[in-house]
Design a protein around this motif. Structure first.
Motif, PDB file in Angstrom:
ATOM      1  N   LEU A 220       0.823  -1.223   0.156  1.00  0.00           N
ATOM      2  CA  LEU A 220       0.128  -0.004  -0.094  1.00  0.00           C
ATOM      3  C   LEU A 220       0.824   1.184  -0.033  1.00  0.00           C
ATOM      4  CD1 LEU A 220      -2.594   1.580   0.332  1.00  0.00           C
ATOM      5  CD2 LEU A 220      -2.418   1.094   2.788  1.00  0.00           C
ATOM      6  N   ALA A 221       0.428   2.179  -0.922  1.00  0.00           N
ATOM      7  CA  ALA A 221       1.207   3.525  -0.903  1.00  0.00           C
ATOM      8  C   ALA A 221       0.244   4.627  -0.665  1.00  0.00           C
ATOM      9  CB  ALA A 221       1.883   3.745  -2.199  1.00  0.00           C
ATOM     10  N   PHE A 231       3.957  16.083  -1.534  1.00  0.00           N
ATOM     11  CA  PHE A 231       3.577  14.736  -2.034  1.00  0.00           C
ATOM     12  C   PHE A 231       4.483  13.546  -1.396  1.00  0.00           C
ATOM     13  CE2 PHE A 231       2.617  17.969  -5.202  1.00  0.00           C
ATOM     14  CZ  PHE A 231       1.347  17.697  -5.452  1.00  0.00           C
ATOM     15  N   GLU A 232       4.625  13.762  -0.333  1.00  0.00           N
ATOM     16  CA  GLU A 232       5.100  12.584   0.706  1.00  0.00           C
ATOM     17  C   GLU A 232       4.273  11.439   0.512  1.00  0.00           C
ATOM     18  OE1 GLU A 232       5.863  11.935   5.382  1.00  0.00           O
ATOM     19  OE2 GLU A 232       5.919  13.762   4.641  1.00  0.00           O
ATOM     20  N   VAL A 233       4.986  10.220   0.346  1.00  0.00           N
ATOM     21  CA  VAL A 233       4.371   8.814   0.614  1.00  0.00           C
ATOM     22  C   VAL A 233       5.050   7.939   1.344  1.00  0.00           C
ATOM     23  CG1 VAL A 233       4.145   6.647  -1.164  1.00  0.00           C
ATOM     24  CG2 VAL A 233       3.462   8.972  -1.947  1.00  0.00           C
ATOM     25  N   MET A 278      14.141   8.869  -0.418  1.00  0.00           N
ATOM     26  CA  MET A 278      13.472   8.065   0.185  1.00  0.00           C
ATOM     27  C   MET A 278      14.349   6.998   1.101  1.00  0.00           C
ATOM     28  SD  MET A 278      14.487   4.948  -1.320  1.00  0.00           S
ATOM     29  CE  MET A 278      13.032   3.960  -1.118  1.00  0.00           C
ATOM     30  N   GLY A 279      13.695   6.040   1.856  1.00  0.00           N
ATOM     31  CA  GLY A 279      14.428   5.235   2.753  1.00  0.00           C
ATOM     32  C   GLY A 279      13.776   4.361   3.242  1.00  0.00           C
ATOM     33  N   TRP A 280      14.241   3.286   3.878  1.00  0.00           N
ATOM     34  CA  TRP A 280      13.679   2.066   4.444  1.00  0.00           C
ATOM     35  C   TRP A 280      13.603   2.237   5.886  1.00  0.00           C
ATOM     36  CZ3 TRP A 280       9.857  -1.104   2.216  1.00  0.00           C
ATOM     37  CH2 TRP A 280      10.003  -0.957   0.820  1.00  0.00           C
ATOM     38  N   HIS A 281      12.539   1.930   6.616  1.00  0.00           N
ATOM     39  CA  HIS A 281      12.798   1.689   8.110  1.00  0.00           C
ATOM     40  C   HIS A 281      12.269   0.272   8.487  1.00  0.00           C
ATOM     41  CE1 HIS A 281      12.553   6.346   9.194  1.00  0.00           C
ATOM     42  NE2 HIS A 281      13.855   5.937   8.555  1.00  0.00           N
ATOM     43  N   GLY A 282      13.265  -0.444   9.004  1.00  0.00           N
ATOM     44  CA  GLY A 282      12.734  -1.497   9.553  1.00  0.00           C
ATOM     45  C   GLY A 282      13.324  -2.177  11.020  1.00  0.00           C
ATOM     46  N   PHE A 302       9.097   8.545   1.452  1.00  0.00           N
ATOM     47  CA  PHE A 302       9.477   9.102   0.153  1.00  0.00           C
ATOM     48  C   PHE A 302       9.400  10.395   0.470  1.00  0.00           C
ATOM     49  CE2 PHE A 302       8.781   5.001  -1.547  1.00  0.00           C
ATOM     50  CZ  PHE A 302       9.711   5.082  -2.516  1.00  0.00           C
ATOM     51  N   TYR A 303      10.188  11.488   0.564  1.00  0.00           N
ATOM     52  CA  TYR A 303      10.178  12.775   0.690  1.00  0.00           C
ATOM     53  C   TYR A 303      10.625  13.652  -0.532  1.00  0.00           C
ATOM     54  CZ  TYR A 303      10.189  11.253   5.569  1.00  0.00           C
ATOM     55  OH  TYR A 303       9.790  10.694   6.771  1.00  0.00           O
ATOM     56  N   PRO A 304       9.545  13.959  -1.403  1.00  0.00           N
ATOM     57  CA  PRO A 304       9.765  14.725  -2.409  1.00  0.00           C
ATOM     58  C   PRO A 304       9.619  16.295  -2.130  1.00  0.00           C
ATOM     59  CG  PRO A 304       7.723  13.632  -2.875  1.00  0.00           C
ATOM     60  CD  PRO A 304       8.154  13.418  -1.334  1.00  0.00           C
ATOM     61  N   PRO A 305      10.183  17.200  -2.783  1.00  0.00           N
ATOM     62  CA  PRO A 305      10.300  18.648  -2.062  1.00  0.00           C
ATOM     63  C   PRO A 305       9.148  19.491  -3.231  1.00  0.00           C
ATOM     64  CG  PRO A 305      12.218  18.399  -3.565  1.00  0.00           C
ATOM     65  CD  PRO A 305      11.826  16.962  -3.347  1.00  0.00           C
ATOM     66  N   LEU A 306       9.128  19.010  -4.405  1.00  0.00           N
ATOM     67  CA  LEU A 306       8.319  19.859  -5.494  1.00  0.00           C
ATOM     68  C   LEU A 306       7.019  20.065  -5.024  1.00  0.00           C
ATOM     69  CD1 LEU A 306       9.611  18.413  -8.747  1.00  0.00           C
ATOM     70  CD2 LEU A 306      10.539  20.465  -7.585  1.00  0.00           C
TER      71      LEU A 306
END
Length: 375
Positions: A220-221, A231-233, A278-282, A302-306
């Motif tokens: 799921l996104a 537009f963070e996901v 972007m990055g993974w957290h586990g 996912f952290y996009p700045p636009l």
């Protein structure tokens, strides 16, 4: 469902994953905009760049030579932020001037030998190979490091100094601040409710639907309720999974598929190679890897700045730096815009449209497809 007037009036939302508040100011999107909105010139890169430090067979700044790799390729970062042989002494005892030694490793992860590709433009098979590399890195570095941070900075606007498709992994013997906050919040939720926080959250988002960007049988996104960036996901599996290596082969392919759909939508939003971090957290690894951690759920940020166009970004300044995070566009509005976009990359659509336009109509017959046809 959110209150109707929250789409028009300022309010705060609580980030359950980090334990912090975010100010949402949706009325600000109606203010006049006099800044730049032009589209940048299309970036043209060769499949191989003899001056690129990451292309196969090239010499890096350290003097090391890359092998002629044909798939993914990982190597120790030549300018690592963490070192495996750093001194383990020197911790301070002064309560006002605290410091502690750290050890770790940093690696560069090349996604493809092709210099001109990004993850968004790679086939599912190629993205699946990157997923395998991510999982392998967590397995390898997680044996002796408490935290393994897999991430990608995409685009010069995010500080990426080399356009070759690549990410990084930093592994350290400590739990970083963001990870520690998520560990605490997920643990609190699990002790209170007996279920993983992010699985409860995923079910709520699937039921609501208004913040869902895309989903499949395993992933799921969503633009999270507490999103800070425009537009963070948040991307997460739909069953309990602690770390990347725990994913089944089917889930890894499904991850590659949803990554392609998400990243293509990002690029299609402003028809530009969309920048992001972007990055993974586990679940923590190293000394914690064999300890039960049922509160932890694997996820990617996912952290996009636009914000408004390919050239207009959201800046975290002023109030954001001195008080608390703030956003204008609501998460629901952002998710709706991403969800409505096609999952065919804009470059492919333009290429196919161009091939049809370039074909003289008089050269076609009723029985033969044009050269640009997929038939």
């Amino acid at each position: 469902m959110i209150e109707a007037n929250w789409a028009d009036w300022p309010h705060r939302r609580f980030d359950l994953l980090q334990g912090r508040w975010i100010l949402v100011s949706p009325h600000r999107t109606r203010r006049p905009w006099l800044g730049q909105t032009e589209k940048p010139a299309p970036e043209q890169r060769p499949a191989y760049d003899p001056n690129c430090y990451l292309c196969p067979g090239n010499r890096r700044a350290s003097g090391q030579v890359n092998p002629a790799y044909t798939g993914t390729y990982a190597f120790t970062n030549d300018f690592a932020a963490l070192l495996p042989d750093a001194p383990q002494t020197g911790a301070t005892t002064d309560p006002l001037l605290r410091a502690a030694p750290v050890r770790g490793e940093c690696r560069v992860l090349c996604f493809s030998p092709r210099h001109d590709l990004t993850l968004a433009e790679m086939p599912v098979k190629g993205i699946a190979a990157v997923v395998e590399m991510w999982a392998d890195q967590v397995t390898d570095l997680g044996t002796c490091h408490r935290w393994v941070q897999v991430f990608e900075n995409k685009g010069a606007i995010m500080g990426c100094s080399n356009p070759h498709p690549h990410g990084q992994v930093w592994a350290g013997d400590f739990l970083p601040r963001e990870a520690a906050a998520e560990d605490e919040q997920q643990d609190w939720w699990y002790r209170t409710h007996g279920r993983p926080l992010l699985l409860d959250y995923a079910r709520r988002e699937l039921d609501a639907g208004e913040r869902v960007v895309t989903a499949n049988a395993h992933w799921l996104a969503v633009v999270p309720w507490w999103a800070v960036w425009p537009f963070e996901v948040l991307l997460m599996p739909l069953r309990p999974v602690g770390r990347l290596p725990e994913l089944t082969p089917v889930e890894r392919v499904a991850l590659a598929e949803i990554l392609q759909k998400l990243l293509v939508r990002y690029d299609n939003l402003f028809e530009v190679s969309f920048p992001y971090s972007m990055g993974w957290h586990g679940a923590p690894t190293g000394p914690d890897r064999d300890r039960p951690q049922p509160h932890w759920q694997l996820h990617a940020h996912f952290y996009p700045p636009l914000l408004r166009s390919a050239t207009v970004r959201k800046f975290m300044v002023g109030y954001e730096m001195l008080a608390e995070p703030q956003r204008d566009l609501t998460p629901e509005q952002a998710a709706a815009r991403l969800r409505a976009l096609p999952d065919v990359h804009y470059k492919r659509r333009q290429s196919e449209a161009g091939s049809v336009t370039a074909e003289p109509s008089g050269n076609r017959s009723n029985n033969q497809p044009s050269k640009g046809s997929n038939s």
